[in-house]
Scaffold this active site. Structure first.
Site, PDB file in Angstrom:
ATOM      1  N   GLU A 179       0.840  -1.206   0.000  1.00  0.00           N
ATOM      2  CA  GLU A 179       0.000   0.000   0.000  1.00  0.00           C
ATOM      3  C   GLU A 179       0.874   1.255   0.000  1.00  0.00           C
ATOM      4  O   GLU A 179       0.758   2.124   0.865  1.00  0.00           O
ATOM      5  CB  GLU A 179      -0.974  -0.001   1.192  1.00  0.00           C
ATOM      6  CG  GLU A 179      -1.961  -1.149   1.089  1.00  0.00           C
ATOM      7  CD  GLU A 179      -3.181  -1.053   2.015  1.00  0.00           C
ATOM      8  OE1 GLU A 179      -3.206  -0.183   2.890  1.00  0.00           O
ATOM      9  OE2 GLU A 179      -4.107  -1.859   1.825  1.00  0.00           O
ATOM     10  N   GLU A 301      -4.772  -8.492  -0.524  1.00  0.00           N
ATOM     11  CA  GLU A 301      -5.579  -8.264   0.696  1.00  0.00           C
ATOM     12  C   GLU A 301      -7.020  -8.085   0.258  1.00  0.00           C
ATOM     13  O   GLU A 301      -7.304  -7.262  -0.623  1.00  0.00           O
ATOM     14  CB  GLU A 301      -5.120  -7.014   1.442  1.00  0.00           C
ATOM     15  CG  GLU A 301      -3.816  -7.197   2.175  1.00  0.00           C
ATOM     16  CD  GLU A 301      -3.423  -5.973   3.012  1.00  0.00           C
ATOM     17  OE1 GLU A 301      -4.309  -5.266   3.520  1.00  0.00           O
ATOM     18  OE2 GLU A 301      -2.205  -5.748   3.141  1.00  0.00           O
TER      19      GLU A 301
HETATM   20  O1  AHR Z   1      -5.142  -5.861   6.884  1.00  0.00           O
HETATM   21  C1  AHR Z   1      -5.037  -4.713   7.668  1.00  0.00           C
HETATM   22  C2  AHR Z   1      -4.390  -3.561   6.936  1.00  0.00           C
HETATM   23  O2  AHR Z   1      -5.211  -3.195   5.872  1.00  0.00           O
HETATM   24  C3  AHR Z   1      -3.061  -3.845   6.296  1.00  0.00           C
HETATM   25  O3  AHR Z   1      -1.998  -3.715   7.178  1.00  0.00           O
HETATM   26  C4  AHR Z   1      -2.990  -2.788   5.243  1.00  0.00           C
HETATM   27  O4  AHR Z   1      -2.199  -3.184   4.149  1.00  0.00           O
HETATM   28  C5  AHR Z   1      -4.449  -2.551   4.874  1.00  0.00           C
HETATM   29  O5  AHR Z   1      -4.767  -1.213   4.846  1.00  0.00           O
END
Ligand code: AHR
Length: 515
Positions: A179, A301
């Site tokens: 991210e 994710e």
């Molecule tokens: O999964 C929780 C968080 O969500 C992670 O650390 C981040 O990459 C995302 O914003």
């Protein structure tokens, strides 16, 4: 009762389903690693080399193919050298992203790879771009993978041997930051691309072909993708050390994890289905620069994100998990299967005790969540050929109330329509070794659906067996009642080239048919 008709031809395949679509993500966040996965060798909780035996067994049942680590946001503040050497001498750092708690570094590189080996999964490491250096990343890869750890070998490989692994750890998957448009450094797409090129220039396989994954967009942000690839391809000369591009999509919540109205049930399921447009549109944006699809679309994710469970640390992101989360997981995995030609890996967030966990723990107790059971039920899709299928099913229409209901995310988002809709039944099908595997969801909160599946192409049906996960729309497992939502046998009738079954309301089903 409504009827849904499904038509498919076992000879009409889209692509092979990459097993890594069934991947997981474990971050140093809340009770995911410490408590959830790791309890230490001296714990009274049964463990293998410090890792909970019950978690290892659960992830083996789910056939977890790959686990991403150590973050998430944590990754861009993680310095891997803190997690090697004798455990008692490792530095104690502050986890700045997740509650400013002390990180003992007791689970480091060797431990996490050991955990993956116990589970039967590949490790997927995420490097630190935000606060790290290219040298740190190339040294980490050398520590993991350089073969010669003997007297004439490299110092990092010798260090690895001193830490217990003379043989290379062979870590194949490497993320270059996480991210980086946000917690990983707040870069613009062009600035991140410059960083990516710089970091990836020093990434070497040391005898093995690595899979190097760049940070993709938040949600379906086409601009990030387009600007990243434009810079990658047009800036001076094209850069090739890239194998994957990873988007993140959290469908969020509607209501809370366990308290929601029927409207909120539908609203969350509808939001989860937006994964399909993300996959199609992101791949199309990538195709413009990479028509041969040498760079794979990764969703490293994804999942639901509810308000945290009352009484828990808000920075630990602990949430319960109901049959609604199971429907989100199943619909999403079905989307990935249907787009097996586009998605090469996906990692649900997160493995244990964080967000849409597949397993929850409390002291020595543990439970498999409804989402975890979906992973068990869907495992047979891994490595099978995804089949095209046509589904004729009624739409569910629902009205949205533009007021805050039981929580903060229930109000209409800007531009969101007052009417929502989603298909009653959706699913995916695959074929492996003459076995047809069909997974289906019934999103209707209160009505069962009859399903008739017609097989084309002269297929002959042999034995069939089914499983179903269902319950009242709030049903979930607790530590006192861990088997409220578990797979049950599902009756499946076969006649000639037709399969008949009835899906209960709010259900996920898996059917295997011998052809
Ligand atoms: O999964 C929780 C968080 O969500 C992670 O650390 C981040 O990459 C995302 O914003």
């Amino acid at each position: 009762m409504t009827t849904t008709r499904i038509t498919l031809n076992p000879n009409d395949s889209i692509a092979t389903i990459n097993p890594n679509i069934y991947g997981h993500f474990a971050e140093h966040l809340g009770r995911c690693i410490y408590d959830g996965i790791w309890v230490g060798e001296d714990s009274p909780i049964p463990n293998i080399d410090g890792f909970r035996t019950d978690i290892i067994e659960a992830l083996r049942r789910m056939k977890a193919p790959i686990i991403r680590w150590p973050g998430g946001c944590f990754a861009d503040d993680y310095h891997w050298q803190d997690g090697i050497g004798p455990r008692s001498q490792r530095p104690r750092r502050i986890n700045i992203h997740w509650g400013e708690v002390v990180e003992s570094n007791h689970v480091g590189t060797q431990e996490f790879v050991r955990f993956c080996r116990l589970v039967g999964a590949e490790p997927y490491f995420c490097g630190n771009v935000g606060s790290g250096t290219p040298r740190e990343l190339r040294d980490w890869i050398e520590y993991c993978n350089f073969p010669d750890s003997g007297p004439n070998g490299s110092t990092w490989a010798q260090q690895r041997a001193a830490d217990g692994s003379p043989e290379p750890l062979n870590v194949r998957y490497w993320g270059v930051g996480n991210e980086n448009w946000g917690c990983g450094g707040n870069f613009s797409p062009e600035d991140y691309c410059t960083e990516f090129r710089r970091y990836a220039s020093f990434v070497r396989g040391f005898g093995m072909k690595l899979n190097v994954i760049a940070c993709g967009p938040a949600n379906n942000d086409i601009e990030w993708t387009d600007r990243f690839f434009r810079k990658l391809n047009k800036d001076y000369w094209p850069f090739n050390n890239i194998d994957g591009f990873a988007a993140h999509y959290y469908c969020g919540t509607a209501g809370t994890a366990t308290e929601y109205t029927e409207e909120e049930w539908y609203r969350l399921l509808e939001k989860a289905l937006r994964m399909e447009e993300l996959v199609v549109q992101q791949r199309a944006a990538m195709d413009a620069w990479d028509p041969q699809r040498r760079i794979g679309l990764v969703i490293d994710e994804w999942g639901t994100w509810h308000p945290v469970e009352k009484g828990t640390n808000p920075a630990f992101l602990y949430q319960q998990n109901t049959i609604r989360d199971a429907l989100v997981a199943a619909s999403t995995l079905d989307i990935f299967n249907r787009h097996a030609d586009k998605v090469v890996m996906a990692n649900i967030a997160q493995t244990v005790n964080v967000l849409q966990a597949v397993v929850l723990t409390e002291g020595e107790k543990m439970l498999v969540t409804p989402t975890g059971y979906v992973y068990e039920m869907y495992a047979r899709h891994q490595g099978a050929k995804s089949l095209r299928m046509r589904v004729d099913t009624p739409e569910i229409s629902f009205k949205k109330t533009n007021v805050l209901q039981s929580s903060w995310q229930s109000a209409l988002q800007p531009g969101e329509k007052m009417e929502g809709s989603l298909p009653t039944v959706a699913g995916s099908a695959s074929l492996k070794d003459d076995k047809l595997f069909l997974t289906l969801t019934n999103s209707h909160a209160s009505d069962a659906v009859e399903v008739a599946v017609d097989l084309l192409g002269g297929a002959k049906i042999g034995k069939a067996a089914g499983q179903v996960l269902s319950g009242e729309i709030h049903a979930h497992n607790t530590f006192d009642a861990p088997e409220q939502v578990i797979p049950q046998p599902l009756a499946v009738d076969c006649e000639d080239a037709q399969i008949h079954l009835t899906l209960p309301p709010a259900s996920v089903a898996a059917v295997e048919v011998q052809l």
